[in-house]
Design an enzyme around this catalytic site. Structure first.
Site, PDB file in Angstrom:
ATOM      1  N   HIS A  94      39.617  35.902  41.838  1.00  0.00           N
ATOM      2  CA  HIS A  94      39.829  34.933  42.928  1.00  0.00           C
ATOM      3  C   HIS A  94      41.316  34.932  43.279  1.00  0.00           C
ATOM      4  O   HIS A  94      42.102  34.182  42.722  1.00  0.00           O
ATOM      5  CB  HIS A  94      39.352  33.538  42.508  1.00  0.00           C
ATOM      6  N   HIS A 151      43.841  35.499  46.812  1.00  0.00           N
ATOM      7  CA  HIS A 151      43.997  35.723  48.254  1.00  0.00           C
ATOM      8  C   HIS A 151      45.244  36.571  48.454  1.00  0.00           C
ATOM      9  O   HIS A 151      46.344  36.143  48.094  1.00  0.00           O
ATOM     10  CB  HIS A 151      44.149  34.395  48.985  1.00  0.00           C
ATOM     11  N   HIS A 180      33.964  29.549  48.371  1.00  0.00           N
ATOM     12  CA  HIS A 180      34.673  28.407  47.814  1.00  0.00           C
ATOM     13  C   HIS A 180      33.741  27.204  47.922  1.00  0.00           C
ATOM     14  O   HIS A 180      33.215  26.921  49.012  1.00  0.00           O
ATOM     15  CB  HIS A 180      35.932  28.110  48.615  1.00  0.00           C
ATOM     16  N   GLU A 206      35.676  22.351  45.592  1.00  0.00           N
ATOM     17  CA  GLU A 206      37.133  22.242  45.430  1.00  0.00           C
ATOM     18  C   GLU A 206      37.607  21.038  46.251  1.00  0.00           C
ATOM     19  O   GLU A 206      37.981  20.009  45.699  1.00  0.00           O
ATOM     20  CB  GLU A 206      37.823  23.520  45.899  1.00  0.00           C
ATOM     21  N   ASP A 226      44.401  32.499  42.339  1.00  0.00           N
ATOM     22  CA  ASP A 226      44.191  31.970  43.691  1.00  0.00           C
ATOM     23  C   ASP A 226      45.286  32.403  44.683  1.00  0.00           C
ATOM     24  O   ASP A 226      45.113  33.403  45.357  1.00  0.00           O
ATOM     25  CB  ASP A 226      44.055  30.438  43.650  1.00  0.00           C
ATOM     26  N   ASP A 227      46.378  31.655  44.775  1.00  0.00           N
ATOM     27  CA  ASP A 227      47.471  31.971  45.707  1.00  0.00           C
ATOM     28  C   ASP A 227      48.795  31.902  44.953  1.00  0.00           C
ATOM     29  O   ASP A 227      49.619  31.009  45.188  1.00  0.00           O
ATOM     30  CB  ASP A 227      47.491  30.948  46.857  1.00  0.00           C
TER      31      ASP A 227
END
Ligand SMILES: [Zn+2]
Length: 358
Positions: free
Chosen positions: A33, A35, A211, A214, A292-293
């Site tokens: 996961h 991005h 997603h 969340e 994630d990011d």
């Protein structure tokens, strides 16, 4: 650092032990996961901002790091869009993708399944195929890390738009496109809107994740399961609010792409110490850990594992299990999974016993 390497699993008497931080960084890992546009290393993003004339809100690189502190989830989405204005040419996609691949390699992430969101770029006139070709060129310029692509259909732009992106990516399997994802404003765009798009994606042979749970609650996770028939849940943290859902997830073994430090950064939870990830594991769910990011949240995958060890007392054995869960929850072929598991578990770092040097 260790001074001398013995064979895996045995500590030399002369060795000093790796501390948690180094061990987590050196462990071979997978990431499910991530991005790509949220993982652009800050120096690379800074270079792109300068290329396009700068922005007075971020006078230097440190200011840029500070700028990425989020009041809440909508604020994060706002800055996500702000950042994208500095990607204006196809070569920018190659440039940042190479930077992301380098950062994965530095973390010893050997395999990743990463999101890329054609969404608003496509609205601005970018061609989806050329964007993905440019991203692929950047990723492939770095050896030692393999990255498969999951185009994110971006829920905020609506199902019709998502359907258009799906049509385009159906021809792009040769670029390493393996599935579809659905990020964005979960609370305003529930999964059910995308039922038909996901059915088409599955019919095309693409894998599916979304997603859910969340920014919205357990009903969103149920929607992703029942309407989208996903093979993994992105985040899923708010499944904890529904005992039936937790039981269902445990029974089905549906993998959860958990992202603890991301959840702290977007204020979905107050701290890792109160993150429900251990409850997910204790109840038998298939939990994976992801970043994630990382560039926007100032974390890294190894820091996520480190935080679990220091703030939730995860043991080295539990960290190893979470990494293996990642391999088995990936969309690699069974043979590839077995090969990756063998590589990981035979690595020198795998069986070391790290110590807490803080
Ligand atoms: Zn995400």
């Amino acid at each position: 650092m260790r001074e001398k390497h013995d064979f895996p699993g045995r500590q030399s008497l002369t060795s000093t032990y790796l501390d948690f931080r180094d061990w987590c960084r050196q462990l071979p890992k997978v990431e499910l996961h991530l991005h790509l546009e949220g993982a652009i290393p800050i120096p690379a993003l800074w270079e792109l901002i300068q290329k396009y004339g700068g922005d007075s809100r971020v006078p230097d690189e440190n200011a840029l790091r500070e700028y990425f502190r989020f009041r809440d989830f909508p604020h994060f989405l706002e800055l996500w869009i702000w950042k994208n204005q500095f990607l204006q040419e196809y070569e920018d996609f190659t440039f940042f993708s190479a930077g992301v691949a380098e950062s994965l390699k530095a973390e010893n992430i050997q395999y990743a399944e990463a999101f890329f969101s054609p969404g608003r770029f496509k609205q601005e006139g970018f061609d989806t195929a050329r964007m993905l070709e440019s991203v692929r060129a950047g990723l492939d310029s770095v050896s030692g890390v393999e990255v498969a692509l999951i185009p994110d259909l971006v829920r905020d732009l609506g199902p019709e738009y998502a359907s258009g992106v799906l049509d385009e990516i159906s021809e792009l399997r040769s670029l390493g496109v393996i599935g579809v994802g659905l990020g964005g404003s979960e609370h305003t765009h529930p999964p059910e809107l995308y039922t038909d798009v996901y059915r088409r994606a599955r019919d095309m042979g693409l894998h599916a994740t979304a997603h859910a749970g969340e920014a919205a609650g357990a009903e969103s996770v149920w929607g992703a399961i029942n309407s989208l028939e996903v093979e993994r849940i992105g985040h899923g943290i708010r499944a904890i609010e529904d005992a039936d859902l937790m039981r269902h997830l445990a029974e089905t073994g549906l993998p959860i792409e958990m992202c603890p430090l991301s959840n702290v950064a977007t204020r979905v939870v107050e701290s890792v110490a109160v993150h429900p990830i251990r409850k997910f594991l204790d109840r038998g769910l298939m939990v994976t850990v992801n970043s994630d990011d990382p560039a926007m949240f100032g974390n890294s995958l190894s820091q996520d594992f480190m935080a679990l060890m220091t703030e939730l007392s995860f043991t080295p054995a539990e960290v190893r299990t979470l990494i293996l869960n990642g391999i088995w929850s990936s969309w690699l072929d069974p043979d590839q999974k077995r090969a990756l598991e063998t590589t990981f578990t035979r690595s020198a770092t795998w069986l070391e016993t790290p110590v807490d040097h803080r």
